[in-house]
Design an enzyme around this catalytic site. Structure first.
Site, PDB file in Angstrom:
ATOM      1  N   TYR A  58      74.982 -71.166 -19.639  1.00 45.02           N
ATOM      2  CA  TYR A  58      73.785 -70.561 -19.045  1.00 45.02           C
ATOM      3  C   TYR A  58      72.941 -71.672 -18.401  1.00 45.02           C
ATOM      4  CZ  TYR A  58      74.921 -66.480 -22.003  1.00 45.02           C
ATOM      5  OH  TYR A  58      75.539 -65.412 -22.632  1.00 45.02           O
ATOM      6  N   SER A 204      74.124 -57.147 -23.645  1.00 50.39           N
ATOM      7  CA  SER A 204      73.735 -56.231 -22.559  1.00 50.39           C
ATOM      8  C   SER A 204      73.471 -54.814 -23.101  1.00 50.39           C
ATOM      9  CB  SER A 204      74.793 -56.199 -21.450  1.00 50.39           C
ATOM     10  OG  SER A 204      75.023 -57.490 -20.930  1.00 50.39           O
ATOM     11  N   PRO A 205      72.645 -54.703 -24.156  1.00 48.65           N
ATOM     12  CA  PRO A 205      72.414 -53.388 -24.766  1.00 48.65           C
ATOM     13  C   PRO A 205      71.585 -52.457 -23.888  1.00 48.65           C
ATOM     14  CG  PRO A 205      70.962 -55.027 -25.740  1.00 48.65           C
ATOM     15  CD  PRO A 205      71.900 -55.782 -24.851  1.00 48.65           C
ATOM     16  N   LEU A 206      70.989 -53.021 -22.828  1.00 46.69           N
ATOM     17  CA  LEU A 206      70.221 -52.183 -21.890  1.00 46.69           C
ATOM     18  C   LEU A 206      70.994 -52.016 -20.586  1.00 46.69           C
ATOM     19  CD1 LEU A 206      66.758 -53.920 -22.528  1.00 46.69           C
ATOM     20  CD2 LEU A 206      67.712 -51.901 -23.673  1.00 46.69           C
ATOM     21  N   ARG A 208      72.324 -54.282 -18.849  1.00 49.56           N
ATOM     22  CA  ARG A 208      71.864 -55.372 -17.966  1.00 49.56           C
ATOM     23  C   ARG A 208      70.651 -54.931 -17.142  1.00 49.56           C
ATOM     24  NH1 ARG A 208      76.062 -59.514 -17.565  1.00 49.56           N
ATOM     25  NH2 ARG A 208      77.958 -58.739 -18.500  1.00 49.56           N
ATOM     26  N   GLY A 209      69.917 -53.975 -17.665  1.00 53.25           N
ATOM     27  CA  GLY A 209      68.711 -53.524 -16.969  1.00 53.25           C
ATOM     28  C   GLY A 209      68.918 -52.201 -16.237  1.00 53.25           C
TER      29      GLY A 209
END
Ligand SMILES: NC(=O)c1ccc[n+]([C@@H]2O[C@H](COP(=O)([O-])OP(=O)(O)OC[C@H]3O[C@@H](n4cnc5c(N)ncnc54)[C@H](OP(=O)(O)O)[C@@H]3O)[C@@H](O)[C@H]2O)c1
Length: 326
Positions: A58, A204-206, A208-209
């Site tokens: 990252y 990425s529980p959302l 990734r937006g």
């Protein structure tokens, strides 16, 4: 913040972690502000969101260096997870290298950037079919023996790879994408984790937006531009699902992000979602999801919506999907 046992290690971590990926790399999820990122890390400490997730790739080390500022003075309060495996390919991109002979050096480099002596949870970022899992995990286990790492994890590994790894050295966590948008782990990875006593760490529980605010209008360098679901056409195709989930959340007086996180938390007692944000207000909203309870009626409504609106489009492009070990 509630805590959850990490696998069956006896170690408890915050039930919701903090995904730090976009904090120090403008090309991850749009421009980041170091001041707000550091303030978000401090607020996470206040709120008890102390499982922090990063990786050496990252920002090519910049992310670990940013975390160092808050990690070092608060070392005992934070459970730090990082990963190795992706290296610069010399052309601005990355390639996978999980060969056993380079793992010790990758770990030392992360320790140095983070400014700490021991990594709490060290993940292999991907499985390389050309590198036997036993050899890779054997090299990771040597780091545990050397006291440089406490627990081992895998990311995007298949159930079969997890079993091979577990036969070599105990695995505390398997990190995989899992959300209302991406549920393929339910077929065999989640059951294998449950059976083996391994935490599924849901990244990425959302979506990734996509479940919240992100759409196709992304900054030019945003890495989600390479992901099919962020195309205008597929974002439109999936919009009815998002709108329906938002309606359920609104009726409950919560945000759709909180609904998405509560839905994951209810899946397994050892499951730990790690929503990613670089913003204080999102962190606070997400942390509050630990107190949301979904009723059987809520669960039924969500399941009905998921069945009625199957998600359209792949989560990664072809290159990214090839790196997923399933
Ligand atoms: N192992 C792997 O291969 C892998 C892959 C991807 C991610 N991860 C890890 O998982 C973490 C989380 O995944 P992710 O960041 O990809 O995706 P995510 O958590 O599903 O979504 C992050 C996106 O949602 C936005 N967001 C967060 N909370 C929000 C809220 N309450 N309301 C509205 N929008 C909100 C963020 O905005 P802002 O950016 O503006 O804050 C960001 O755009 C990462 O940070 C990383 O540590 C691991």
């Amino acid at each position: 913040m509630q805590t959850r046992e990490l696998g069956r290690t006896g170690q408890y971590v915050s039930a919701l972690g903090l995904g730090c990926m976009s904090m120090a790399s403008d090309y991850a999820y749009g421009p980041s502000d170091a001041g707000e990122a550091v303030a978000t890390l401090h607020r996470a400490l206040d709120l008890g969101v102390t499982l922090w997730d990063t990786a050496d790739v990252y920002g090519f080390g910049a992310n670990e260096e940013l975390l160092r500022q808050v990690l070092v003075p608060n070392r005992k309060s934070i459970f730090l997870a990082t990963k190795f495996g992706f290296v610069a390919d010399g052309a601005g991109g990355t390639r996978l290298d999980v060969r056993p002979e380079r793992i010790a050096a990758a770990c030392d480099a992360s320790l140095q950037r983070l400014g700490i002596d021991t990594i709490d949870l060290y993940y292999a970022h991907r499985i390389d079919p050309a590198v036997p899992v036993e050899e890779m995990v054997g090299a990771m286990a040597a780091l545990v023996q050397a006291g440089k790492v406490r627990y081992l994890g895998l990311s995007e590994a298949s159930a079969a790879s997890l079993r091979r790894a577990e036969a070599t050295h105990p695995i505390a966590a398997l990190q995989s994408e899992y959300s209302l948008f991406t549920r393929d782990v339910e077929a065999d990875v989640l059951p294998a984790c449950h059976e083996l006593g391994v935490s599924l760490v849901a990244f990425s529980p959302l979506g990734r937006g996509l479940l919240t605010t992100a759409g196709p209008q992304l900054a030019a360098q945003d890495l989600r531009r390479s992901m099919p679901r962020f195309s205008e056409e597929l974002a439109d195709a999936n919009a009815p699902l998002v709108a329906s989930l938002r309606a359920v959340a609104t009726e409950k007086g919560i945000s759709v992000a909180q609904l998405a996180l509560a839905w994951l938390l209810a899946k397994d007692e050892h499951l730990i979602p790690i929503p990613g944000t670089k913003r204080l207000r999102y962190l606070e909203e997400n942390a509050a999801a630990a107190n949301v309870r979904l009723t059987a009626v809520d669960q039924h409504r969500i399941a009905t919506l998921l069945a009625a609106h199957p998600v359209v489009g792949a989560r990664y492009n072809e290159g990214g999907l090839k790196l997923v070990n399933r």
